[in-house]
Structure formats: structure tokens, C-alpha cells
Design a protein around this motif. Structure first.
Motif, PDB file in Angstrom:
ATOM      1  N   THR A  52     -43.033  40.353  -4.108  1.00  0.00           N
ATOM      2  CA  THR A  52     -42.760  38.791  -4.139  1.00  0.00           C
ATOM      3  C   THR A  52     -41.448  38.232  -3.662  1.00  0.00           C
ATOM      4  OG1 THR A  52     -44.336  38.921  -6.285  1.00  0.00           O
ATOM      5  CG2 THR A  52     -43.226  36.902  -5.848  1.00  0.00           C
ATOM      6  N   VAL A  53     -40.429  39.006  -3.866  1.00  0.00           N
ATOM      7  CA  VAL A  53     -39.453  38.367  -3.147  1.00  0.00           C
ATOM      8  C   VAL A  53     -39.364  38.237  -1.500  1.00  0.00           C
ATOM      9  CG1 VAL A  53     -36.915  38.997  -2.835  1.00  0.00           C
ATOM     10  CG2 VAL A  53     -37.791  39.483  -4.971  1.00  0.00           C
ATOM     11  N   PHE A  54     -40.130  39.275  -0.977  1.00  0.00           N
ATOM     12  CA  PHE A  54     -40.458  39.218   0.351  1.00  0.00           C
ATOM     13  C   PHE A  54     -41.457  38.245   0.955  1.00  0.00           C
ATOM     14  CE2 PHE A  54     -38.007  43.116  -0.336  1.00  0.00           C
ATOM     15  CZ  PHE A  54     -36.649  42.828   0.671  1.00  0.00           C
ATOM     16  N   ARG A  55     -42.451  37.899  -0.201  1.00  0.00           N
ATOM     17  CA  ARG A  55     -42.993  36.895   0.212  1.00  0.00           C
ATOM     18  C   ARG A  55     -42.727  35.412   0.352  1.00  0.00           C
ATOM     19  NH1 ARG A  55     -47.011  40.152  -2.567  1.00  0.00           N
ATOM     20  NH2 ARG A  55     -46.572  39.039  -4.642  1.00  0.00           N
ATOM     21  N   ALA A  56     -41.474  35.288  -0.594  1.00  0.00           N
ATOM     22  CA  ALA A  56     -40.689  33.945  -0.729  1.00  0.00           C
ATOM     23  C   ALA A  56     -39.632  33.899   0.297  1.00  0.00           C
ATOM     24  CB  ALA A  56     -40.111  33.867  -2.133  1.00  0.00           C
ATOM     25  N   PHE A  57     -39.111  35.007   0.700  1.00  0.00           N
ATOM     26  CA  PHE A  57     -37.949  35.050   1.698  1.00  0.00           C
ATOM     27  C   PHE A  57     -38.214  36.109   2.795  1.00  0.00           C
ATOM     28  CE2 PHE A  57     -36.382  33.635  -2.474  1.00  0.00           C
ATOM     29  CZ  PHE A  57     -35.438  32.494  -1.787  1.00  0.00           C
ATOM     30  N   ALA A  58     -37.784  35.951   3.986  1.00  0.00           N
ATOM     31  CA  ALA A  58     -38.092  36.441   5.040  1.00  0.00           C
ATOM     32  C   ALA A  58     -37.515  38.002   5.078  1.00  0.00           C
ATOM     33  CB  ALA A  58     -37.846  35.990   6.472  1.00  0.00           C
ATOM     34  N   ASP A  59     -36.154  37.778   4.491  1.00  0.00           N
ATOM     35  CA  ASP A  59     -35.500  39.023   4.109  1.00  0.00           C
ATOM     36  C   ASP A  59     -34.228  38.930   3.166  1.00  0.00           C
ATOM     37  OD1 ASP A  59     -33.390  37.715   5.647  1.00  0.00           O
ATOM     38  OD2 ASP A  59     -34.028  38.867   7.694  1.00  0.00           O
ATOM     39  N   LYS A  60     -33.446  39.948   2.939  1.00  0.00           N
ATOM     40  CA  LYS A  60     -32.406  39.829   1.956  1.00  0.00           C
ATOM     41  C   LYS A  60     -31.304  38.684   2.436  1.00  0.00           C
ATOM     42  CE  LYS A  60     -28.690  42.124  -0.468  1.00  0.00           C
ATOM     43  NZ  LYS A  60     -28.161  43.612  -0.365  1.00  0.00           N
ATOM     44  N   ASP A  61     -31.079  38.625   3.871  1.00  0.00           N
ATOM     45  CA  ASP A  61     -30.038  37.669   4.108  1.00  0.00           C
ATOM     46  C   ASP A  61     -30.520  36.099   4.061  1.00  0.00           C
ATOM     47  OD1 ASP A  61     -28.013  39.567   4.885  1.00  0.00           O
ATOM     48  OD2 ASP A  61     -28.552  39.301   7.244  1.00  0.00           O
ATOM     49  N   GLU A  62     -31.704  35.864   4.088  1.00  0.00           N
ATOM     50  CA  GLU A  62     -32.310  34.793   4.037  1.00  0.00           C
ATOM     51  C   GLU A  62     -32.179  33.995   2.198  1.00  0.00           C
ATOM     52  OE1 GLU A  62     -36.513  31.933   4.226  1.00  0.00           O
ATOM     53  OE2 GLU A  62     -36.221  33.782   5.287  1.00  0.00           O
ATOM     54  N   LEU A  63     -32.363  35.151   1.417  1.00  0.00           N
ATOM     55  CA  LEU A  63     -32.284  35.184   0.089  1.00  0.00           C
ATOM     56  C   LEU A  63     -30.621  34.836  -0.266  1.00  0.00           C
ATOM     57  CD1 LEU A  63     -32.784  35.259  -2.822  1.00  0.00           C
ATOM     58  CD2 LEU A  63     -32.970  37.473  -2.772  1.00  0.00           C
ATOM     59  N   LEU A  64     -29.955  35.595   0.250  1.00  0.00           N
ATOM     60  CA  LEU A  64     -28.365  35.245   0.130  1.00  0.00           C
ATOM     61  C   LEU A  64     -28.062  34.008   0.773  1.00  0.00           C
ATOM     62  CD1 LEU A  64     -26.919  38.831   0.726  1.00  0.00           C
ATOM     63  CD2 LEU A  64     -27.563  37.867  -1.351  1.00  0.00           C
ATOM     64  N   ALA A  65     -28.395  33.424   1.717  1.00  0.00           N
ATOM     65  CA  ALA A  65     -28.284  32.056   2.283  1.00  0.00           C
ATOM     66  C   ALA A  65     -28.620  31.124   1.352  1.00  0.00           C
ATOM     67  CB  ALA A  65     -28.732  32.206   3.785  1.00  0.00           C
ATOM     68  N   ALA A  66     -30.075  31.330   0.786  1.00  0.00           N
ATOM     69  CA  ALA A  66     -30.493  30.484  -0.378  1.00  0.00           C
ATOM     70  C   ALA A  66     -29.330  30.316  -1.498  1.00  0.00           C
ATOM     71  CB  ALA A  66     -31.801  30.808  -0.596  1.00  0.00           C
ATOM     72  N   CYS A  67     -29.058  31.649  -2.030  1.00  0.00           N
ATOM     73  CA  CYS A  67     -27.958  31.540  -2.898  1.00  0.00           C
ATOM     74  C   CYS A  67     -26.765  30.838  -2.881  1.00  0.00           C
ATOM     75  CB  CYS A  67     -27.687  33.135  -3.196  1.00  0.00           C
ATOM     76  SG  CYS A  67     -28.905  33.989  -4.292  1.00  0.00           S
ATOM     77  N   LEU A  68     -26.478  30.664  -1.570  1.00  0.00           N
ATOM     78  CA  LEU A  68     -25.059  30.075  -1.247  1.00  0.00           C
ATOM     79  C   LEU A  68     -25.203  28.419  -1.346  1.00  0.00           C
ATOM     80  CD1 LEU A  68     -22.380  29.733   0.067  1.00  0.00           C
ATOM     81  CD2 LEU A  68     -23.322  30.176   2.293  1.00  0.00           C
ATOM     82  N   SER A  69     -26.584  28.283  -0.752  1.00  0.00           N
ATOM     83  CA  SER A  69     -26.939  26.791  -0.732  1.00  0.00           C
ATOM     84  C   SER A  69     -26.833  26.328  -2.285  1.00  0.00           C
ATOM     85  CB  SER A  69     -28.247  26.719  -0.185  1.00  0.00           C
ATOM     86  OG  SER A  69     -28.153  26.807   1.345  1.00  0.00           O
ATOM     87  N   ALA A  70     -27.733  26.980  -3.136  1.00  0.00           N
ATOM     88  CA  ALA A  70     -27.801  26.696  -4.430  1.00  0.00           C
ATOM     89  C   ALA A  70     -26.282  26.713  -5.216  1.00  0.00           C
ATOM     90  CB  ALA A  70     -28.663  27.854  -5.161  1.00  0.00           C
ATOM     91  N   ALA A  71     -25.350  27.327  -4.842  1.00  0.00           N
ATOM     92  CA  ALA A  71     -24.009  27.269  -5.292  1.00  0.00           C
ATOM     93  C   ALA A  71     -23.164  26.150  -4.977  1.00  0.00           C
ATOM     94  CB  ALA A  71     -23.358  28.697  -5.154  1.00  0.00           C
ATOM     95  N   LEU A  72     -23.485  25.942  -3.600  1.00  0.00           N
ATOM     96  CA  LEU A  72     -22.889  24.612  -3.218  1.00  0.00           C
ATOM     97  C   LEU A  72     -23.556  23.268  -3.846  1.00  0.00           C
ATOM     98  CD1 LEU A  72     -22.493  25.496   0.531  1.00  0.00           C
ATOM     99  CD2 LEU A  72     -20.606  25.506  -1.389  1.00  0.00           C
TER     100      LEU A  72
END
Length: 204
Positions: A52-72
Motif C-alpha cells: 500500500t505504501v508503494f501504491r501511494a508513493f512511487a518509491d521511498k525517496d518520494e515518501l521521504l520528500a513528502a515527510c519533509l514537506s509535512a514537517a515544513l
């Protein structure tokens, strides 16, 4: 025979809501483990399958980038600052604002430090760093305006324009972070408002 509990499913959840749910589960793990956190760990924390994680995000790097956006993102911080009553004394308004902003700065700093702890592909790092720079600038401007609002009722009594004082106050809060023994926000507000010289010891 004991049945294995089924993983949490969200049949009515939109793609964006699912992404936000995964990011919310990932943030504390990212702070704890750095960028070495695995998508399996994140999936377990979110109560979903790793697929399910990889259905929501293309890969781990995209997920980490989304985490950065959320933190900011500081929408919740602005909401808390906007909720500070303006009929309180200035010291009380600034103390409440300082506590709110310090919690936000701590979280943002922890996530950024975790993302720079290693393990990310170099070709993605430049893009994420640019995103962080732009995100911090936008968040900083919104925060500045919120502090101007809190200072505005006392504009006539202040030595400097409230726009300038908001920058100084935010700078003090940012500088407070990272010390071995951090100064309480109440002390920072008192020094900001009254200076560093004890009136009782000043030469007459």
C-alpha cells in the motif's frame, strides 16, 4: 486456531488522505531511525501492507520528500498563533507564541536532520534540499505575519516597528535551539521585552 488480525483498510479513503496517513506514521520513525527507516517499518506503524505504501508513493525517496514537506508545513502553528487572544498582556501573548513555535522548530529540525543522516540517493538530495529552502522561506514569512499580529496591539508602546521586532523575536527563538541547557521561553520573552540589564543594579 487463532485468526491473524487483519490489517487496517480504508476503503473510502482518498489517495491524498492515504498519503497523509502514511506520512503521519512515518514522521516519528524518520526522527528515530533517520533515512535508514524502512518502508516495512512505516507500513507496520500505519497498520497497512507494505504494498500500500508503494501504491501511494512511487518509491521511498518520494515518501521521504513528502515527510519533509509535512514537517515544513506550519498551518497548524498558524492556527494556534491566530487563536492567541489579543486582549492578553503582551508578555503572555509572546510566551504562548514562543512555546508553539519552539515545538514546531524542534519537529522541523529533527526531520531535516534525519533526512540528511545518510542513505538517500544523491540525485534526489538536491531536489529535496531546494524544496526545503523554499518551504522554509514560505513558512517563515507566514510565521512573521502571525507574530506581527500579536505585537500590533502594543505598536505605540514599542521602540521599534512591530515588523522588525517580529524578525528579532523569531531569531531569538531559532537561536535558542540546540544548546545543552535551553533557556525557558518565559525567560526569553522577559529578556526580549525588558533587556538584559537588571534595573535594580543599573547605575543612577
Amino acid at each position: 486456531m487463532t485468526e491473524t488480525p487483519s490489517r487496517r483498510r480504508a476503503p473510502g479513503m482518498s489517495a491524498e488522505d492515504r498519503r497523509e496517513m502514511i506520512v503521519a506514521a512515518a514522521l516519528p520513525l524518520l526522527v528515530e531511525h533517520g533515512s535508514a527507516v524502512t518502508t516495512l517499518q512505516i507500513a507496520k506503524a500505519a497498520g497497512i501492507g507494505e504494498a500500500t505504501v508503494f501504491r501511494a508513493f512511487a518509491d521511498k525517496d518520494e515518501l521521504l520528500a513528502a515527510c519533509l514537506s509535512a514537517a515544513l508545513r506550519n498551518d497548524h502553528v498558524l492556527a494556534e498563533l491566530d487563536a492567541v487572544p489579543l486582549d492578553q498582556p503582551l508578555a503572555a501573548r509572546l510566551t504562548e507564541a514562543a512555546a508553539t513555535l519552539h515545538a514546531y522548530l524542534d519537529r522541523m529540525g529533527a526531520v531535516i536532520a534525519a533526512l540528511h543522516s545518510g542513505g538517500r540517493r544523491s540525485e534526489r538530495r538536491g531536489s529535496a534540499d531546494s524544496s526545503a529552502t523554499g518551504g522554509r522561506a514560505a513558512a517563515g514569512e507566514r510565521t512573521h505575519q502571525a507574530l506581527v499580529r500579536l505585537l500590533e496591539p502594543d505598536r505605540a508602546a514599542l521602540r521599534l516597528p512591530v515588523e522588525q521586532l517580529a524578525v528579532i523575536f523569531l531569531g531569538i527563538l531559532v537561536g535558542r535551539r540546540g544548546g545543552a541547557a535551553e533557556t525557558p521561553v518565559e525567560t526569553l520573552v522577559d529578556v526580549f521585552l525588558h533587556g538584559v540589564i537588571d534595573p535594580s543594579s543599573a547605575a543612577t
